[in-house]
Design an enzyme around this catalytic site. Structure first.
Site, PDB file in Angstrom:
ATOM      1  N   ASP A  34       0.821  -1.219   0.000  1.00  0.00           N
ATOM      2  CA  ASP A  34       0.000   0.000   0.000  1.00  0.00           C
ATOM      3  C   ASP A  34       0.847   1.257   0.000  1.00  0.00           C
ATOM      4  OD1 ASP A  34      -2.830  -1.076   2.010  1.00  0.00           O
ATOM      5  OD2 ASP A  34      -2.179  -1.495  -0.024  1.00  0.00           O
ATOM      6  N   TYR A  37       2.092   2.031  -3.398  1.00  0.00           N
ATOM      7  CA  TYR A  37       0.971   2.490  -4.213  1.00  0.00           C
ATOM      8  C   TYR A  37       0.632   3.940  -3.857  1.00  0.00           C
ATOM      9  CZ  TYR A  37      -3.645   2.845  -6.284  1.00  0.00           C
ATOM     10  OH  TYR A  37      -4.717   3.273  -7.018  1.00  0.00           O
ATOM     11  N   ASP A  38       0.471   4.202  -2.549  1.00  0.00           N
ATOM     12  CA  ASP A  38       0.093   5.545  -2.105  1.00  0.00           C
ATOM     13  C   ASP A  38       1.141   6.579  -2.504  1.00  0.00           C
ATOM     14  OD1 ASP A  38      -2.236   4.613  -1.036  1.00  0.00           O
ATOM     15  OD2 ASP A  38      -1.437   4.344   0.977  1.00  0.00           O
ATOM     16  N   GLU A 114     -14.790   5.571  13.012  1.00  0.00           N
ATOM     17  CA  GLU A 114     -15.051   4.134  12.849  1.00  0.00           C
ATOM     18  C   GLU A 114     -13.775   3.443  12.403  1.00  0.00           C
ATOM     19  OE1 GLU A 114     -17.954   3.830   9.769  1.00  0.00           O
ATOM     20  OE2 GLU A 114     -19.456   4.873  10.949  1.00  0.00           O
ATOM     21  N   LYS A 116     -11.590   1.353   9.893  1.00  0.00           N
ATOM     22  CA  LYS A 116     -11.623   1.113   8.451  1.00  0.00           C
ATOM     23  C   LYS A 116     -11.285  -0.365   8.230  1.00  0.00           C
ATOM     24  CE  LYS A 116     -10.006   3.099   4.107  1.00  0.00           C
ATOM     25  NZ  LYS A 116      -9.832   1.871   3.403  1.00  0.00           N
ATOM     26  N   ASP A 118     -10.476  -3.780   6.608  1.00  0.00           N
ATOM     27  CA  ASP A 118      -9.745  -4.119   5.388  1.00  0.00           C
ATOM     28  C   ASP A 118     -10.414  -5.322   4.718  1.00  0.00           C
ATOM     29  OD1 ASP A 118      -7.921  -4.049   3.415  1.00  0.00           O
ATOM     30  OD2 ASP A 118      -6.230  -4.763   4.606  1.00  0.00           O
ATOM     31  N   ARG A 137     -18.581  -3.167  -5.362  1.00  0.00           N
ATOM     32  CA  ARG A 137     -18.418  -1.771  -5.759  1.00  0.00           C
ATOM     33  C   ARG A 137     -18.059  -1.618  -7.242  1.00  0.00           C
ATOM     34  NH1 ARG A 137     -14.052   1.861  -3.026  1.00  0.00           N
ATOM     35  NH2 ARG A 137     -13.007   1.935  -5.002  1.00  0.00           N
ATOM     36  N   GLU A 170     -18.688  -3.628   4.631  1.00  0.00           N
ATOM     37  CA  GLU A 170     -17.452  -4.290   4.220  1.00  0.00           C
ATOM     38  C   GLU A 170     -17.521  -5.776   4.571  1.00  0.00           C
ATOM     39  OE1 GLU A 170     -15.621  -2.010   2.886  1.00  0.00           O
ATOM     40  OE2 GLU A 170     -13.578  -2.779   2.769  1.00  0.00           O
ATOM     41  N   TYR A 222     -21.799   0.112   7.659  1.00  0.00           N
ATOM     42  CA  TYR A 222     -21.521   1.456   8.177  1.00  0.00           C
ATOM     43  C   TYR A 222     -22.268   2.561   7.429  1.00  0.00           C
ATOM     44  CZ  TYR A 222     -18.108   0.497   4.487  1.00  0.00           C
ATOM     45  OH  TYR A 222     -17.519   0.095   3.319  1.00  0.00           O
ATOM     46  N   LYS A 310      -5.157   6.696   7.163  1.00  0.00           N
ATOM     47  CA  LYS A 310      -4.522   5.400   6.878  1.00  0.00           C
ATOM     48  C   LYS A 310      -3.354   5.188   7.837  1.00  0.00           C
ATOM     49  CE  LYS A 310      -4.952   3.140   3.309  1.00  0.00           C
ATOM     50  NZ  LYS A 310      -5.074   3.259   1.887  1.00  0.00           N
ATOM     51  N   CYS A 404      22.317 -29.834  -2.053  1.00  0.00           N
ATOM     52  CA  CYS A 404      21.302 -29.984  -1.006  1.00  0.00           C
ATOM     53  C   CYS A 404      21.936 -29.699   0.361  1.00  0.00           C
ATOM     54  CB  CYS A 404      20.747 -31.406  -1.043  1.00  0.00           C
ATOM     55  SG  CYS A 404      19.711 -31.761   0.382  1.00  0.00           S
ATOM     56  N   CYS A 407      21.988 -33.526   2.116  1.00  0.00           N
ATOM     57  CA  CYS A 407      22.746 -34.688   1.617  1.00  0.00           C
ATOM     58  C   CYS A 407      23.838 -34.276   0.639  1.00  0.00           C
ATOM     59  CB  CYS A 407      21.797 -35.670   0.939  1.00  0.00           C
ATOM     60  SG  CYS A 407      21.132 -35.039  -0.617  1.00  0.00           S
ATOM     61  N   CYS A 422      16.161 -31.050  -4.520  1.00  0.00           N
ATOM     62  CA  CYS A 422      17.075 -32.153  -4.247  1.00  0.00           C
ATOM     63  C   CYS A 422      16.356 -33.382  -4.782  1.00  0.00           C
ATOM     64  CB  CYS A 422      17.308 -32.285  -2.739  1.00  0.00           C
ATOM     65  SG  CYS A 422      18.038 -33.876  -2.300  1.00  0.00           S
ATOM     66  N   CYS A 427      18.007 -38.867   0.415  1.00  0.00           N
ATOM     67  CA  CYS A 427      18.353 -37.702   1.256  1.00  0.00           C
ATOM     68  C   CYS A 427      17.654 -37.855   2.607  1.00  0.00           C
ATOM     69  CB  CYS A 427      17.906 -36.424   0.557  1.00  0.00           C
ATOM     70  SG  CYS A 427      18.028 -34.958   1.585  1.00  0.00           S
TER      71      CYS A 427
HETATM   72  S1  IVH Z   1     -17.465   4.890   4.421  1.00  0.00           S
HETATM   73  C1  IVH Z   1     -19.319   7.363   1.243  1.00  0.00           C
HETATM   74  N1  IVH Z   1     -16.667   3.488   6.492  1.00  0.00           N
HETATM   75  O1  IVH Z   1     -12.880   1.907   2.656  1.00  0.00           O
HETATM   76  C2  IVH Z   1     -18.650   6.624   2.325  1.00  0.00           C
HETATM   77  N2  IVH Z   1     -15.783   2.948   4.360  1.00  0.00           N
HETATM   78  O2  IVH Z   1     -11.066   3.603   1.094  1.00  0.00           O
HETATM   79  C3  IVH Z   1     -18.123   5.366   1.875  1.00  0.00           C
HETATM   80  N3  IVH Z   1     -14.244   1.023   4.369  1.00  0.00           N
HETATM   81  O3  IVH Z   1     -14.849   2.086  -0.225  1.00  0.00           O
HETATM   82  C4  IVH Z   1     -17.273   4.611   2.734  1.00  0.00           C
HETATM   83  N4  IVH Z   1     -14.378   0.580   6.514  1.00  0.00           N
HETATM   84  O4  IVH Z   1     -14.898  -0.096   1.154  1.00  0.00           O
HETATM   85  C5  IVH Z   1     -16.562   3.681   5.161  1.00  0.00           C
HETATM   86  N5  IVH Z   1     -16.077   2.277   8.392  1.00  0.00           N
HETATM   87  C6  IVH Z   1     -15.988   2.476   7.082  1.00  0.00           C
HETATM   88  C7  IVH Z   1     -15.166   1.666   6.279  1.00  0.00           C
HETATM   89  C8  IVH Z   1     -15.080   1.938   4.903  1.00  0.00           C
HETATM   90  C9  IVH Z   1     -13.851   0.214   5.364  1.00  0.00           C
HETATM   91  C10 IVH Z   1     -13.808   0.901   2.957  1.00  0.00           C
HETATM   92  C11 IVH Z   1     -14.919   1.043   1.943  1.00  0.00           C
HETATM   93  C12 IVH Z   1     -14.520   2.238   1.114  1.00  0.00           C
HETATM   94  C13 IVH Z   1     -13.029   2.262   1.308  1.00  0.00           C
HETATM   95  C14 IVH Z   1     -12.459   3.634   1.036  1.00  0.00           C
END
Ligand code: IVH
Length: 666
Positions: A34, A37-38, A114, A116, A118, A137, A170, A222, A310, A404, A407, A422, A427
């Site tokens: 990640d 990527y970020d 809340e 997040k 994964d 999605r 999720e 959520y 994040k 190996c 042996c 091997c 062995c």
């Molecule tokens: S709210 C319009 N709440 O994170 C609001 N998303 O990086 C939409 N995710 O697409 C999302 N936990 O798949 C929300 N407590 C949470 C979440 C959450 C995981 C995911 C979700 C979203 C992605 C965004």
């Protein structure tokens, strides 16, 4: 930077990000961490801000991510499934808050924090109180219809108290189930899953929805669309309404009076993160009062009333002390890293895998390097790359082992495989590992023949092959070895004799033919019915069987090309090992579920043991975290307390029989 350079840089970044997105969203494959990527995305956004004329309509920075595969029907979302903007530090959070404060003109904005989760996001559509549709999605506008699969997820309500609703959340796999799943994969010689999110996403997109039932996916919700139509004015009340309608809602959310309380909550959760039973990758912060949402508004991709903080990727640095190869029972060489002990995601890590020689060479990883280390899926430690700035001048390029480690025979590569092998059947390490595998619980289940005992018998000349296991009865002198004793010897002989009755797929699996896991062994044995037919089976017979591809077929045929392998199996049959298929299993109902039985039952214990095993389940005598069900009769005793403590499902005899009957009727 000159515009020409910037143009080139943007092109490279776009190509990279498009590739990562495609692999992640279409192939369920995380090709980079990640944080990499970020960083790429951040760099692209920075350049596009600096050179707006270079920003094009195909930029990944405009994309919510991914596309839709052709496997399922495509469904357009009634309102887009937006993603969230990311915050990586306090400054980003304060900027987010400033923007909200400016719009709603109040200094103290109430937020809900809340976790997040994964996992994989899902949108559920309820009509007439009933779950009508579940859609992934996809690209945010159009997703895939995975209703059949989602219906199989236990915690998702099929009926609610609201006449109609769109609910989003999720889907995830908890860490325990992920571990169990990979244990099973390992026992069956199937490839391991990289992380729980990949399992969740791959499982949801299975065409056979029974796979979903077996994998124990779970979910947290959520978001309730148009919550204000239900007289709900605050997000935390929407969460309550969801909970009241049987949706699993994560309990770790918190109302914060202002952004400073948000920052404190984030710090608390950062410490607790590793204690949770599931994976999270951040904290989502949402304005609590729903009436502000339209005023604050959205960008094309994100709502501006919410943000995702994040967590920094859990990557640590440590010194690579040594690289050492080990040999497995199939002869495959694995390179391992010995590391200076370091804390990572809640545990001390001293060793990690380096996979094969190519992995090390392509990353130029060297002994004495400081290396980046991460836990793949927060579970399996893996070396990512060396930190070149800390490399000492005297460091030596890694050279692959040619012999190996056990042996010393010359290693070989088979076909175009990256792995070295091997191939010496004599062995010692291979031999010991293959005997251990043969005796293991999933193969012949020879209780009492522990790894230590296998080594002891081998060292004393009693155990030089799998066949020798069945000749141990001719060596009563082993009773004297390290005071093994008559009783243990007798018990051992009893369990060896008992193993002879097993259906022959366990024997075939136990032989350790490359790529032949228990699942494929069962398919093959079911087909041939008799082990003797294996000697004459043809490629075309094998390839037409379900789940048997050319790799397995060729491997099995190659195995029986070797005279000593044929001899070994013939000898085992001669020694009385059962060679005829025994169809003990009537269903997969309890596939891989572990039961403990306790209390006085109305039928014999053996009756239930048979019932469970014939439906694919397993029996254990003690309750542990691995137990799935405690089956209870009268006066169940202390096992019930332990089961409650560990959260094991307690299932009473009558209820068990009723459920079994019901599921057979379906
Ligand atoms: S709210 C319009 N709440 O994170 C609001 N998303 O990086 C939409 N995710 O697409 C999302 N936990 O798949 C929300 N407590 C949470 C979440 C959450 C995981 C995911 C979700 C979203 C992605 C965004």
């Amino acid at each position: 930077m000159e515009i020409k350079n910037a143009e080139h840089k943007i092109k490279v970044l776009k190509e990279k990000l498009n590739y990562y997105n495609y692999e992640y969203y279409i192939n369920n494959n995380s090709v980079v961490d990640d944080f990499i990527y970020d960083n790429n995305l951040k760099e692209l956004i920075k350049l596009e801000i600096q050179y707006p004329e270079l920003k094009s309509l195909d930029s990944p920075s405009l994309k919510v991510g991914g596309g839709v595969s052709d496997k399922f029907n495509k469904i357009k979302h009634s309102s887009p499934m937006l993603s969230l903007a990311n915050a990586f530090n306090e400054k980003d959070l304060l900027n987010f808050n400033d923007n909200v404060v400016n719009i709603i003109k109040s200094n103290n904005v109430e937020y809900v924090c809340e976790l997040k989760i994964d996992g994989v996001s899902i949108s559920l559509i309820y009509e007439n109180y009933i779950l009508k549709r579940a859609v992934t999605r996809g690209d945010g506008l159009t997703g895939e219809d995975v209703t059949e699969n989602v219906r199989k997820i236990k915690s998702i309500p099929l009926k609610i108290n609201l006449p109609s609703a769109i609910v989003r959340g999720e889907i995830y796999l908890n860490k325990n189930n992920f571990k169990k799943l990979n244990q099973i994969q390992e026992e069956n010689q199937e490839p391991l899953f990289a992380n729980p999110r990949n399992v969740a996403s791959g499982t949801l997109r299975q065409l056979d929805s029974s796979v979903v039932s077996k994998r124990s996916l779970d979910a947290f919700f959520y978001y309730l669309a148009d919550a204000r139509n239900n007289n709900v004015e605050k997000h935390n009340d929407a969460l309550k309404l969801l909970r009241d309608n049987y949706f699993p809602v994560n309990p770790n959310n918190k109302i914060c009076k202002n952004i400073h309380e948000v920052i404190t909550f984030i710090k608390e959760m950062t410490d607790k993160r590793n204690d949770l039973g599931y994976e999270i990758d951040g904290i989502v912060i949402k304005v609590n009062a729903l009436n502000y949402y339209s005023e604050i508004g959205n960008t094309a991709k994100f709502p501006k009333w919410a943000i995702a903080y994040k967590f920094p990727a859990e990557i640590v640095e440590t010194k690579l002390l040594n690289i050492f190869p080990t040999v497995g029972r199939t002869g495959k060489i694995t390179y391992n890293a010995q590391l200076e002990p370091v804390q990572l995601a809640g545990t001390t890590v001293k060793a990690a895998t380096l996979h094969n020689a190519n992995f090390i060479i392509s990353r130029d990883i060297r002994v004495n390097d400081i290396v980046y280390l991460k836990k793949a899926g927060d579970i399996i430690p893996e070396v990512i790359s060396p930190l070149l700035k800390h490399r000492i001048n005297s460091s030596q390029k890694f050279k692959e082992t040619l012999n190996c480690p056990e042996c010393k025979s010359k290693l070989e590569r088979i076909g175009s495989e990256v792995d070295q092998y091997c191939i010496n059947n004599l062995c010692k390490r291979r031999l010991l590992r293959s005997i251990e595998h043969f005796c293991s619980r999933t193969a012949m289940n020879i209780e009492g023949l522990s790894n230590q005992l296998i080594l002891k018998f081998h060292t004393n000349g009693f155990l030089n092959s799998i066949v020798d296991i069945f000749e141990l009865k001719n060596h009563p002198e082993i009773i004297n070895l390290d005071k093994l004793g008559q009783k243990s010897y007798n018990n051992l002989l009893t369990s060896i004799e008992k193993s002879k009755e097993k259906s022959p797929e366990y024997l075939l699996f136990g032989l350790g033919v490359r790529y032949v896991g228990l699942k494929s062994a069962r398919v093959i044995i079911k087909e041939v019915q008799n082990l003797n037919n294996l000697f004459t089976i043809k490629y075309d017979d094998l390839i037409n069987l379900p789940d048997i591809g050319s790799t397995i077929a060729n491997s099995l045929l190659d195995y029986f090309q070797i005279e000593s392998n044929v001899k070994q199996l013939k000898k085992l049959i001669e020694l009385g090992l059962n060679h005829k298929y025994v169809n003990q299993q009537v269903s997969d109902l309890f596939a891989n579920k572990i039961f403990v039985i306790t209390g006085t039952l109305t039928q014999s214990r053996d009756y239930y043991v048979n019932l469970i095993i014939s439906n694919g389940g397993k029996i254990s005598n003690t309750i542990s975290q691995k137990t799935n069900f405690l089956l209870t009769g009268n006066n169940p005793g202390s096992k019930i307390d332990k089961a409650k403590k560990l959260g094991v499902n307690i299932i009473e005899e009558n209820y068990f029989l009723e459920q079994l009957k019901l599921s057979k009727e379906q």
